[in-house]
Scaffold this active site. Structure first.
Site, PDB file in Angstrom:
ATOM      1  N   ARG B  91      -7.822  18.451  13.897  1.00  0.00           N
ATOM      2  CA  ARG B  91      -7.008  17.281  13.567  1.00  0.00           C
ATOM      3  C   ARG B  91      -7.928  16.156  13.085  1.00  0.00           C
ATOM      4  O   ARG B  91      -8.874  15.789  13.783  1.00  0.00           O
ATOM      5  CB  ARG B  91      -6.254  16.779  14.814  1.00  0.00           C
ATOM      6  CG  ARG B  91      -5.272  17.767  15.451  1.00  0.00           C
ATOM      7  CD  ARG B  91      -3.917  17.770  14.771  1.00  0.00           C
ATOM      8  NE  ARG B  91      -3.350  16.449  14.661  1.00  0.00           N
ATOM      9  CZ  ARG B  91      -2.710  15.806  15.640  1.00  0.00           C
ATOM     10  NH1 ARG B  91      -2.540  16.386  16.800  1.00  0.00           N
ATOM     11  NH2 ARG B  91      -2.222  14.608  15.452  1.00  0.00           N
ATOM     12  N   ASP B 235      -3.821   6.367  17.521  1.00  0.00           N
ATOM     13  CA  ASP B 235      -4.688   7.528  17.349  1.00  0.00           C
ATOM     14  C   ASP B 235      -6.119   7.114  17.067  1.00  0.00           C
ATOM     15  O   ASP B 235      -7.052   7.812  17.404  1.00  0.00           O
ATOM     16  CB  ASP B 235      -4.149   8.412  16.229  1.00  0.00           C
ATOM     17  CG  ASP B 235      -2.939   9.178  16.707  1.00  0.00           C
ATOM     18  OD1 ASP B 235      -3.120  10.279  17.213  1.00  0.00           O
ATOM     19  OD2 ASP B 235      -1.817   8.636  16.637  1.00  0.00           O
TER      20      ASP B 235
END
Lengths: 321, 321
Positions: B91, B235
């Site tokens: 990711r 994030d």
């Protein structure tokens, strides 16, 4: 595009509709021979879009009128009044529905032959809708330029009207006919995905480039994908210009202003409700929580959680930024 | 709440995870015995949320370290480097992933017994995450008042962290422990519905009132439902404060400002990436178009249409309005 032509038709004494809940996977027509079938189609959004449900309601009344043709004038009118009453209970927000019913009923009530008059009026409304949308397209296309990327919400295309051009998508279609290279970004429009299912379907059918995004991506698309204009339809426009449309429209207007992107509402005159002074008086349509709670039979919201589902809501005019 | 405790655990030489893609319908645990299983779980969002994938990656390295215990130091380190390389490819946006991998690897590289050191470090990170989230909750709860209606986006709860409190939901949980009557509004968060599936699930488990809405309803909820605060997770936070989070966060921030509603980002220090000067340098994670195109096996976007699917994107700081 054959499909868009047939959003709703009155043929062989039947109201014939595309069941839009099955698109884009399946193109199936519903043939209604009684008013309950027509009312259910409107309630269940098998046919949706303010102009389309106006024309559908008018065709429903024409069907009832012709089924009672030859009966005594009072009997015809009583059947029409009962049908009108049923249709009025289907959807609260879209003014075109009430406008269409009232227009057919007024004509029937004052005519010698109410059956004939109702059928004629419904047919006139159908033809006017097609013509009006073509004109919305011509006016709107003047605003569009080569390279425009137009964000739209829900479906205000052919499938939301009697056919062909639609309202918000009419300027895009006419601009493409004029050779302008414009493309469409379609909000998927949760919970019922009319943008993904219907707007994208129409655009693909017409060969117009279209990109589907979720509502949460709209601000990103405005900042990063070069959206140049936003065009939406309307379910009702109050006398002061306040506009009610599919949930999400108000937020989109705020985001467009933040990004300096022009925001247009494309609608026929029949969507303007002079009897309603402002958006505050437009009823909000709350729909069943299951629309958000389940998807294609799968539960996506756990039991015990609340669900908010205002489907149509007024967007109060915000001052131009 | 037993469920939140077990977002991710390291037990009997296995990394044990809740498969979050199956919630809220099914609570199933995955037991990983190799690094490919852990990497796949992160890529497929079976475990997601920046702090949770950081701890999961650390546990993955601990697992590999213990499998190589007793081997030569070089062999242990080589196995760890290979595992780290695989995990880094899962990711791109969440900085906690890289931070966690780097932290475990640095400790292993400098230790006499790299296997022991890696396992210790992963365990320390797990415990720190729980403690940090509790503190986020305590600090955040000071901002909350009786009657607050808190809108959140995606899931930044226990399921996004090692467990229990989460980040954005930690202030809500602590406020409830303190007896404050606060409730949560959860954006469903398309396309993968983490708000509906995970945030609502956590809130129901904890007995905290929660209402699910679609992203298109957020502006309506701010104007009509009395939302008093917005709290989201992050994030990655750049050195200048620009914040990357689930797609939709930026638009929500614009809408909150328009409505004069305070907007908070709740995140641990490990989410701050001082090496990244601004949001412009944070990579956007574009994910597969099928996430938007299909739902539970049903095609909702017609073939021939484009799809936009930026899953995580930076929200550039907007000046306070």
């Amino acid at each position: 595009m054959g499909v868009a032509m047939k959003t709703v038709e009155f043929r062989d004494a039947e109201v014939v509709l595309i069941d839009q809940t099955l698109l884009p996977g399946e193109l199936r027509f519903i043939r209604c021979r009684d008013i309950e079938c027509v009312a259910e189609a409107i309630e269940s959004l098998r046919v949706r879009g303010a102009p389309a449900i106006g024309v559908t309601a008018a065709f429903g009344l024409a069907m009832v009128a012709l089924q009672n043709r030859g009966e005594a004038r009072e009997k015809v009118l009583a059947a029409l009044e009962a049908a009108a009453e049923r249709l009025e209970r289907t959807r609260p927000t879209a003014v075109n529905l009430f406008w269409a019913i009232e227009r057919v009923m007024r004509r029937a009530r004052t005519a010698q032959d109410p059956a004939e008059a109702a059928a004629e009026e419904a047919d006139a409304m159908y033809r006017e809708d097609l013509e009006t949308n073509r004109k919305i397209g011509e006016h709107g296309a003047e605003l569009l330029r080569d390279g425009d990327r137009i964000l739209t919400h829900c479906n205000a295309g052919a499938l939301a009207t009697a056919g062909v051009y639609g309202t918000a998508l009419a300027p895009v279609k006419v601009a493409r006919e004029q050779g302008k290279r414009v493309e469409v970004y379609a909000d998927e429009t949760r919970p019922l995905l009319q943008g993904a299912r219907l707007t994208a379907f129409e655009m693909v059918q017409e060969g117009i480039p279209v990109t589907v995004l979720t509502e949460g991506m709209a601000a990103f698309a405005m900042r990063e994908e070069g959206i140049t204009k936003v065009i939406v339809g309307a379910d009702r426009i109050a006398a002061n210009g306040d506009t009610a449309n599919k949930i999400g429209t108000y937020g989109l207007a705020v985001l467009a202003r933040e990004h300096g992107i022009p925001f247009y509402v494309a609608a026929p005159l029949s969507t303007i409700d002079r009897a309603t002074p402002t958006g505050e008086e437009i009823p909000i349509e709350f729909r069943d929580r299951t629309e958000v709670e389940f998807f294609n039979g799968r539960r996506v919201v756990p039991e015990g959680a609340g669900v908010l589902n205002p489907a149509f809501a007024p967007r109060t005019n915000t001052s131009p930024g």
